[in-house]
Enzyme design. Sequence first.
Site, PDB file in Angstrom:
ATOM      1  N   GLY A 186      -2.153  36.311  -6.004  1.00  0.00           N
ATOM      2  CA  GLY A 186      -1.044  37.219  -5.745  1.00  0.00           C
ATOM      3  C   GLY A 186      -0.829  37.521  -4.274  1.00  0.00           C
ATOM      4  O   GLY A 186      -0.180  38.501  -3.924  1.00  0.00           O
ATOM      5  N   LEU A 187      -1.356  36.661  -3.396  1.00  0.00           N
ATOM      6  CA  LEU A 187      -1.207  36.851  -1.948  1.00  0.00           C
ATOM      7  C   LEU A 187      -0.273  35.813  -1.345  1.00  0.00           C
ATOM      8  O   LEU A 187      -0.273  35.602  -0.146  1.00  0.00           O
ATOM      9  CB  LEU A 187      -2.583  36.775  -1.260  1.00  0.00           C
ATOM     10  CG  LEU A 187      -3.607  37.815  -1.709  1.00  0.00           C
ATOM     11  CD1 LEU A 187      -4.962  37.530  -1.076  1.00  0.00           C
ATOM     12  CD2 LEU A 187      -3.138  39.223  -1.369  1.00  0.00           C
ATOM     13  N   SER A 188       0.533  35.173  -2.181  1.00  0.00           N
ATOM     14  CA  SER A 188       1.534  34.168  -1.794  1.00  0.00           C
ATOM     15  C   SER A 188       0.908  32.833  -1.431  1.00  0.00           C
ATOM     16  O   SER A 188       1.402  32.131  -0.560  1.00  0.00           O
ATOM     17  CB  SER A 188       2.434  34.656  -0.649  1.00  0.00           C
ATOM     18  OG  SER A 188       1.753  34.669   0.598  1.00  0.00           O
ATOM     19  N   SER A 189      -0.161  32.428  -2.119  1.00  0.00           N
ATOM     20  CA  SER A 189      -0.742  31.119  -1.854  1.00  0.00           C
ATOM     21  C   SER A 189       0.257  30.000  -2.141  1.00  0.00           C
ATOM     22  O   SER A 189       0.216  28.945  -1.495  1.00  0.00           O
ATOM     23  CB  SER A 189      -2.009  30.918  -2.687  1.00  0.00           C
ATOM     24  OG  SER A 189      -1.751  31.038  -4.068  1.00  0.00           O
ATOM     25  N   SER A 190       1.167  30.210  -3.095  1.00  0.00           N
ATOM     26  CA  SER A 190       2.156  29.177  -3.415  1.00  0.00           C
ATOM     27  C   SER A 190       3.124  28.961  -2.259  1.00  0.00           C
ATOM     28  O   SER A 190       3.408  27.817  -1.876  1.00  0.00           O
ATOM     29  CB  SER A 190       2.919  29.540  -4.690  1.00  0.00           C
ATOM     30  OG  SER A 190       3.537  30.805  -4.567  1.00  0.00           O
ATOM     31  N   ALA A 191       3.639  30.042  -1.682  1.00  0.00           N
ATOM     32  CA  ALA A 191       4.533  29.898  -0.527  1.00  0.00           C
ATOM     33  C   ALA A 191       3.778  29.328   0.664  1.00  0.00           C
ATOM     34  O   ALA A 191       4.312  28.525   1.443  1.00  0.00           O
ATOM     35  CB  ALA A 191       5.147  31.245  -0.163  1.00  0.00           C
ATOM     36  N   ASP A 202       7.935  36.098   0.185  1.00  0.00           N
ATOM     37  CA  ASP A 202       6.691  35.448   0.567  1.00  0.00           C
ATOM     38  C   ASP A 202       6.875  34.523   1.765  1.00  0.00           C
ATOM     39  O   ASP A 202       6.159  34.620   2.766  1.00  0.00           O
ATOM     40  CB  ASP A 202       6.121  34.658  -0.612  1.00  0.00           C
ATOM     41  CG  ASP A 202       5.728  35.552  -1.773  1.00  0.00           C
ATOM     42  OD1 ASP A 202       5.658  36.773  -1.580  1.00  0.00           O
ATOM     43  OD2 ASP A 202       5.503  35.021  -2.876  1.00  0.00           O
TER      44      ASP A 202
END
Length: 400
Positions: free
Chosen positions: A131-136, A179
């Site tokens: 939930g710390l924007s690893s995808s972005a 993000d």
Amino acid sequence: MLQAFKLFSDQLLCTESRLQEVWPVDPATVNHVIAPYRICPLGAHIDHQGGHVLGRTINTGTVLSYAPQDEPRIELLSTDFDSMADFTIGAAVEKSHWSRYAQAAALALQQRKPLSKGLVGIASGTLIGAGLSSSASIGLSYLSALAAVNDITLTAAELVELDRQLENDHLGLQNGILDQSSIVYGCENSFTFIHIREQQVTAVPDPADAANVCWLVVYSGIPRILTNTDYNQRVGECRQAAQLLDSDAAILSDVSPALFRKRRLEMPESLRRRANHYFNEAERVAQGARAWKEGKFEQFGMLMNASSDSSIEQYECGHEVIIALQQIVSATAGVYGSRFSGGGYGGCVIALADAAQAPAAAEAIMANYRAQFPGIASKAAVYLAHSASGLQQMGSNESR
């Protein structure tokens, strides 16, 4: 115990050495992308509706070491998944594979300009799916690297838009641009106030006494993947609410607060709750920016708690364990306020705490969490997050 994040420099040494082991490329051709993660204490679930948000880049994230290859092919190794990926640029996205972000990045960038060159690369992240924007973060890493090897110059705004296309059009997640904007525009020792509708950013520098507080990232031990939740459903409900309030409106930022107040009682309860969260959260962001600038940390923490309450009660999201963890964190001595990250569907709770009390707070949080959820808490941890710069490209010489 309060833990420190792995240093970017340590990640970079690892990825650079592994790159040479797997692909013995000319060291002069090796480059790197550092894409930090972000926290968003205020601005929950409103970026996809054009609402403004507060983001802050932190000292953990993705490191990608890469070198070009002269054919449109991408070969990758992930240190987090310990497996390889090998595909031709333009290949369909395998949504169940970790390389989907690389495949989607190639598709998004190729729609702008044909890509004649690919790359070989090693990617390393931390707290994947927390939930710390690893995808972005990983998406921006691949976009930056592919643009570099193909001599494509991208502005910050273009990077943000390409990453939005990557997630919305190719991976099916209907999120906004919080993000990627936080990561691209992030500045050390500052919040980024993101005007989503206007696509503008304003720095909110840390106050003089910011050293008296710190940011805790409390990892629940439960990863989250938004595409497997009702995230997209909630986005659709917000759009329905906007159109019900004004037939010409596409999203809630198209609707004035005055019109919402006038017509709110005419709405179905579920849609009224979504709109109520949007308008109140937008106001909390504005109040929070002022409070932070003035060093009013207790007020900022109270706004974070209110944001989390609204996410649960009005937006109706959140995993029961994450909700319980947020309540544990906010009730801990030394914590001014907290909010779950990642939509509350797993991942982390972020907290603003008194710096002097942070170690004791971390111990108390973990003790109470373990007592309530002994099985899940075995994978949990509390990290101390420091401010970091935003997205960076580094040449081979700069990494040494």
